[in-house]
Motif scaffolding. Structure first.
Motif, PDB file in Angstrom:
ATOM      1  N   GLU A 160       0.875  -1.086   0.029  1.00 17.17           N
ATOM      2  CA  GLU A 160      -0.024  -0.067   0.079  1.00 17.17           C
ATOM      3  C   GLU A 160       0.962   1.347   0.116  1.00 17.17           C
ATOM      4  N   LEU A 163       2.138   1.826  -3.497  1.00 12.09           N
ATOM      5  CA  LEU A 163       1.263   2.292  -4.442  1.00 12.09           C
ATOM      6  C   LEU A 163       1.020   4.071  -4.098  1.00 12.09           C
ATOM      7  N   TYR A 202     -10.199  -0.275   2.105  1.00  8.19           N
ATOM      8  CA  TYR A 202      -9.241  -0.681   1.331  1.00  8.19           C
ATOM      9  C   TYR A 202      -9.516  -0.188  -0.005  1.00  8.19           C
ATOM     10  N   TYR A 205      -9.131   3.352  -0.821  1.00  8.32           N
ATOM     11  CA  TYR A 205      -7.890   3.919  -1.013  1.00  8.32           C
ATOM     12  C   TYR A 205      -7.002   3.540  -2.063  1.00  8.32           C
ATOM     13  N   TYR A 206      -7.480   2.413  -2.592  1.00  8.18           N
ATOM     14  CA  TYR A 206      -6.884   2.067  -4.087  1.00  8.18           C
ATOM     15  C   TYR A 206      -7.485   3.094  -5.015  1.00  8.18           C
ATOM     16  N   ILE A 211      -5.972   3.552  -9.071  1.00 10.89           N
ATOM     17  CA  ILE A 211      -6.042   2.148  -9.653  1.00 10.89           C
ATOM     18  C   ILE A 211      -7.523   2.069 -10.172  1.00 10.89           C
ATOM     19  N   ALA A 216      -8.773  -2.711  -8.984  1.00  8.34           N
ATOM     20  CA  ALA A 216      -8.683  -2.617  -7.472  1.00  8.34           C
ATOM     21  C   ALA A 216      -9.346  -3.702  -6.681  1.00  8.34           C
ATOM     22  N   TYR A 220      -7.705  -6.663  -4.554  1.00  3.16           N
ATOM     23  CA  TYR A 220      -7.726  -6.955  -3.090  1.00  3.16           C
ATOM     24  C   TYR A 220      -8.284  -8.329  -3.023  1.00  3.16           C
ATOM     25  N   LEU A 244      -0.269  -1.957 -11.163  1.00  2.00           N
ATOM     26  CA  LEU A 244       0.655  -1.410  -9.833  1.00  2.00           C
ATOM     27  C   LEU A 244       1.769  -0.635 -10.257  1.00  2.00           C
TER      28      LEU A 244
END
Length: 246
Positions: A160, A163, A202, A205-206, A211, A216, A220, A244
């Motif tokens: 994370e 990224l 999560y 966040y991506y 992303i 994403a 995940y 990524l």
């Protein structure tokens, strides 16, 4: 009348002439001795000593002082939690993120505002997931790029952080390892229902990191397919497939 003989009135002629000649020679010899002796002594003295002078020549190279950039090599040893400053614009990262890491990161930026690159050497994740995501957002907000060199390793929550870079790049041979997260109660991602808000955190966040939503969700799901106690090493193709690398 007979005249007295002259020889009876004074010294004989031959005696007077002899004494005068001898005295003249003595005087002349004394004069010559006094006049010539100092010169002879001077010449003798001069020939008895040899004076030698040795002259040494020293050469010096004059150089202009090197420009001092303000950056001191001593500062290269400054560490802020998992971060270590190695130049005016670069910090290395190794170790584990904990609850203190976000504050230490901010302190590093205050003292070294020129930092724009983080090289991730050996990052094994976090023991505080909230702190990890907070730190990741700080990295993005600061406009810092992230890079994993060949033989560098990012694992678990450190992915994370990778990224979070405005540009996130990796050399061939860089290692990426993922697995399921686990909370303080020992529960893993798959222990929560699919619609639980914890998953949305999560995914959100991506999305913030750029992303695409479908990538994403797929990424995940892949990370949570592996229990926390195990590891899944991502291939270079995986990094490209889930977008990524940027």
């Amino acid at each position: 009348m007979n005249q007295p003989a002259r020889e009876n009135l004074g010294m004989p002629d031959h005696g007077l002439n002899g004494n005068f000649g001898l005295g003249l020679w003595v005087t002349l010899f004394t004069f010559l001795a006094l006049f010539l002796l100092p010169a002879e002594q001077a010449r003798a003295s001069g020939s008895s000593y040899t004076v030698t002078e040795t002259i040494e020549t020293f050469e010096y190279d004059l150089a202009e002082p090197e420009h001092q950039s303000g950056w001191s090599s001593a500062l290269a040893q400054e560490s802020y939690g998992p971060f270590r400053v190695i130049s005016e614009d670069t910090a290395e990262m190794s170790g584990t993120v904990d609850s203190y890491s976000p504050a230490l990161f901010q302190q590093m930026l205050q003292q070294h505002p020129g930092i724009k690159h983080i090289v991730m050497i050996d990052c094994d994740g976090s023991i505080d997931e909230d702190a990890n995501l907070s730190l990741a957002r700080q990295i993005r907000h600061a406009g810092i790029s992230t890079h994993v060199p060949a033989r560098g390793s990012v694992r678990s929550g450190a992915v994370e952080l990778f990224l979070a870079g405005v540009r996130h790049t990796a050399d061939k041979g860089a290692e990426f390892i993922v697995h399921s997260w686990i909370d303080e109660d020992g529960r893993e991602a798959n222990d929560y229902p699919p619609n639980d808000p914890v998953h949305a955190e999560y995914l959100r966040y991506y999305a913030e990191m750029g992303i695409p939503a479908d990538k994403a969700r797929a990424f995940y799901a892949l990370t949570n397919s592996v229990p926390f106690a195990r590891q899944l090493k991502l291939s270079r193709n995986d990094l490209v497939r889930f977008q990524l690398l940027h």
